[in-house]
Motif scaffolding. Structure first.
Motif, short mmCIF file in Angstrom:
data_model
loop_
_atom_site.label_atom_id
_atom_site.label_comp_id
_atom_site.label_asym_id
_atom_site.label_seq_id
_atom_site.Cartn_x
_atom_site.Cartn_y
_atom_site.Cartn_z
N ILE A 185 39.97 -2.52 41.47
CA ILE A 185 38.74 -2.50 40.67
C ILE A 185 37.62 -3.23 41.41
O ILE A 185 36.47 -2.75 41.46
CB ILE A 185 38.99 -3.14 39.29
N ARG A 186 37.93 -4.37 42.02
CA ARG A 186 36.90 -5.10 42.77
C ARG A 186 36.36 -4.26 43.93
O ARG A 186 35.16 -4.20 44.17
CB ARG A 186 37.49 -6.41 43.32
N GLN A 187 37.29 -3.61 44.64
CA GLN A 187 36.86 -2.77 45.76
C GLN A 187 36.01 -1.60 45.29
O GLN A 187 35.02 -1.23 45.93
CB GLN A 187 38.08 -2.26 46.53
N ALA A 188 36.38 -1.01 44.16
CA ALA A 188 35.61 0.12 43.62
C ALA A 188 34.20 -0.33 43.24
O ALA A 188 33.21 0.35 43.54
CB ALA A 188 36.33 0.70 42.40
N LEU A 189 34.09 -1.48 42.58
CA LEU A 189 32.78 -1.99 42.17
C LEU A 189 31.95 -2.41 43.38
O LEU A 189 30.73 -2.23 43.40
CB LEU A 189 32.95 -3.16 41.20
N ALA A 190 32.62 -2.96 44.40
CA ALA A 190 31.91 -3.32 45.63
C ALA A 190 31.37 -2.07 46.32
O ALA A 190 30.23 -2.05 46.82
CB ALA A 190 32.84 -4.09 46.58
N PHE A 191 32.18 -1.02 46.36
CA PHE A 191 31.73 0.26 46.94
C PHE A 191 30.54 0.81 46.17
O PHE A 191 29.55 1.26 46.75
CB PHE A 191 32.88 1.26 46.91
N GLN A 192 30.62 0.77 44.83
CA GLN A 192 29.53 1.27 44.00
C GLN A 192 28.25 0.46 44.24
O GLN A 192 27.16 1.03 44.37
CB GLN A 192 29.94 1.16 42.53
N TYR A 193 28.40 -0.87 44.33
CA TYR A 193 27.25 -1.73 44.57
C TYR A 193 26.61 -1.42 45.92
O TYR A 193 25.38 -1.34 46.06
CB TYR A 193 27.72 -3.18 44.51
N SER A 194 27.46 -1.23 46.94
CA SER A 194 26.96 -0.91 48.27
C SER A 194 26.22 0.42 48.28
O SER A 194 25.17 0.56 48.91
CB SER A 194 28.14 -0.86 49.26
N GLU A 195 26.75 1.41 47.56
CA GLU A 195 26.08 2.71 47.48
C GLU A 195 24.72 2.60 46.82
O GLU A 195 23.74 3.23 47.23
CB GLU A 195 26.96 3.71 46.71
N ARG A 196 24.65 1.79 45.76
CA ARG A 196 23.36 1.61 45.08
C ARG A 196 22.35 0.94 45.99
O ARG A 196 21.17 1.30 46.01
CB ARG A 196 23.56 0.80 43.80
N ARG A 197 22.82 -0.05 46.74
CA ARG A 197 21.91 -0.70 47.70
C ARG A 197 21.50 0.27 48.80
O ARG A 197 20.37 0.24 49.27
CB ARG A 197 22.60 -1.91 48.31
N ARG A 198 22.44 1.11 49.23
CA ARG A 198 22.11 2.10 50.27
C ARG A 198 20.99 3.02 49.81
O ARG A 198 20.03 3.28 50.52
CB ARG A 198 23.34 2.92 50.63
N LEU A 199 21.10 3.51 48.58
CA LEU A 199 20.07 4.41 48.05
C LEU A 199 18.73 3.69 47.92
O LEU A 199 17.67 4.27 48.20
CB LEU A 199 20.52 4.96 46.69
N ALA A 200 18.79 2.42 47.48
CA ALA A 200 17.55 1.66 47.36
C ALA A 200 16.90 1.44 48.72
O ALA A 200 15.68 1.56 48.88
CB ALA A 200 17.83 0.32 46.68
N LEU A 201 17.72 1.13 49.72
CA LEU A 201 17.19 0.93 51.07
C LEU A 201 16.66 2.22 51.66
O LEU A 201 15.66 2.23 52.38
CB LEU A 201 18.28 0.34 51.96
N GLU A 202 17.33 3.32 51.36
CA GLU A 202 16.87 4.63 51.84
C GLU A 202 15.49 4.93 51.26
O GLU A 202 14.60 5.42 51.97
CB GLU A 202 17.88 5.69 51.43
N LYS A 203 15.31 4.63 50.00
CA LYS A 203 14.01 4.82 49.36
C LYS A 203 12.96 3.91 50.01
O LYS A 203 11.81 4.32 50.24
CB LYS A 203 14.12 4.52 47.87
N LEU A 204 13.36 2.67 50.31
CA LEU A 204 12.45 1.74 50.96
C LEU A 204 12.05 2.23 52.35
O LEU A 204 10.88 2.14 52.74
CB LEU A 204 13.12 0.37 51.07
N VAL A 205 13.01 2.78 53.10
CA VAL A 205 12.70 3.30 54.43
C VAL A 205 11.71 4.46 54.35
O VAL A 205 10.77 4.54 55.13
CB VAL A 205 14.00 3.75 55.15
#
Length: 457
Positions: A131-151
């Motif tokens: 569960i921790r790994q799944a939530l960490a993956f989800q959090y990382s994906e959300r940050r990735r999308l946010a950073l992609e938008k920022l770029v």
């Protein structure tokens, strides 16, 4: 056990502090067991005893992760997770299944695209880790999308700033450093975000130059073709292409007159600034981990085979292979644009200059192969303008309009840009061509037209 604990700590560090979990099972004792296992975790737990109740809960509030039993009356686990995937694709989906539930597991994987499946009975520590790994993956994906938008936002702002770049050189250099820092963070999250960065930087450099003095596109086309011609490794190919896009990066702080001046005609101060541009380009890129090899190629692309180049006076095979290739392509293009000698030279004369300096400035073996590519693949290999055709004399037709000045091997101007070709002129060109040593044909650049395309079909 130690490895499991380490993975758990790592996942916990990368996961958000709080998340909402939905636990779905038709057996109350299973739900209570799950709640007991997870009660000390910083997660908000909600339970549902059927697939219908789970969908109702999903419609009422947003959940980060769903754990569902496979076998339930009504809507079973795989069907539920497939529906959640369709309606709430951001939600992580985990299936609880017995050892015999192979069919249900396959359906959940195919239709629900689940993150993991967990067999009953589960191991409590492993369940929490998953569960921790799944939530960490989800959090990382959300940050990735946010950073992609920022770029994307930063790229748009950079393009807008290009118009006033000439009056704000110092300010833009500082901004480029900030962008480099931002791209370093973006790479850690996006991994391949640096590809976008090279396109942005290449576009910035091109905007500083007149349209007829922009070498980057031609240099990129050349090095890519040569990398394929000599079967260069994939990683080397990629690094070389990046270097071709960014080799002029260190020139961004130059004044406009230095950009347009041939390198052989620079005064002492200009010469010092010119010799420093490979190092300046390297320094701007070194902060970016994935571009370190590219930065090294740029640093050494003005070294000379005889050891009298810049900045480190490397010689022979001590110069990185990619840097030797980049110098060949850069000089070949810049000879023709008038960025090295006092006048522009023709493509054929540029080839002759490469031959002349093959043991002083350039790797002799690479030079021979580079020229062989130019002759074998025709001039189209270094030409990327879709509005221009690159032809030899045998393919010329009356009525075509020259897109570039055409010079004889001696440097004498034979035909000027904008000249309409006639049958008489084409015959004269063929006659001049017969007197050239080596049997090489002239290369001419003409504007495309519908009739041209029909004649060439």
């Amino acid at each position: 056990m130690v490895e499991l604990l380490n993975k758990s700590r790592d996942a916990q560090e990368r996961a958000p502090k709080s998340s909402k979990l939905l636990l779905v099972d038709d057996e109350e004792n299973i739900l209570r067991s799950l709640q007991r296992v997870l009660r000390r975790e910083p997660w908000e737990l909600t339970t549902a005893s059927s697939g219908e109740d789970a969908l109702a809960a999903m419609a009422a509030e947003k959940f980060d992760l769903v754990i569902s039993d496979a076998r339930m009356p009504g809507i079973d686990g795989p069907t539920l997770l497939a529906e959640i995937r369709r309606k709430y694709p951001w939600c992580i989906r985990i299936l609880l299944t017995g050892h015999a539930d192979i069919t249900s597991t396959v359906k959940a994987i195919n239709d629900g695209q689940i993150y993991r499946y967990i067999s009953k009975p589960w191991d409590d520590d492993e369940l929490r880790l998953i569960i921790r790994q799944a939530l960490a993956f989800q959090y990382s994906e959300r940050r990735r999308l946010a950073l992609e938008k920022l770029v994307r936002k930063q790229n748009k702002e950079l393009k807008q700033l290009n118009e006033s770049l000439q009056d704000k050189v110092s300010e833009r250099t500082a901004e480029l450093k900030q962008i480099a820092d931002m791209l370093d963070l973006a790479y850690k999250e996006l991994r391949r975000g640096y590809v976008t960065a090279t396109e942005v930087f290449s576009s910035l450099i091109s905007k500083r130059l007149p349209v007829d003095l922009r070498p980057n596109t031609k240099v990129i086309t050349l090095v890519k073709a040569f990398a394929e011609f000599i079967d260069l490794g994939e990683e080397q190919h990629q690094n070389l292409a990046m270097a071709a896009a960014l080799y002029n990066l260190g020139k961004l702080s130059w004044q406009d007159d230095l950009f347009k001046a041939p390198s052989d005609l620079l005064d002492k101060n200009q010469r010092l600034e010119y010799l420093n541009y490979p190092v300046a380009g390297e320094q701007l890129l070194m902060a970016l981990e994935p571009l370190k090899e590219t930065a090294l190629i740029i640093r050494h692309h003005q070294e000379k085979w005889n050891g009298y180049g810049t900045p480190d006076r490397l010689g022979g095979a001590h110069i990185p292979l990619e840097s030797r290739i980049l110098k060949l392509a850069v000089d070949f293009v810049e000879f023709q644009l008038g960025l090295i000698l006092e006048r522009k030279v023709s493509r054929d004369n540029a080839i002759e200059l490469l031959k002349r300096y093959r043991e002083r400035l350039y790797d002799p073996e690479l030079t021979d192969r580079f020229i062989a590519m130019l002759l074998e693949l025709a001039p189209d290999v270094e030409h990327a303008d879709p509005s221009i055709l690159v032809l030899d004399t045998l393919r010329l037709k009356p009525g075509m309009i020259l897109a570039r000045n055409h010079y004889a091997a001696s440097g004498m101007l034979l035909l000027n840009e904008g000249k309409e070709l006639t049958a008489f002129l084409i015959e004269k060109l063929a006659a001049f061509e017969k007197g050239k040593p080596g049997g090489h044909r002239y290369t001419l650049y003409v504007h495309k037209s519908e009739q041209d395309m029909e004649n060439l079909a």
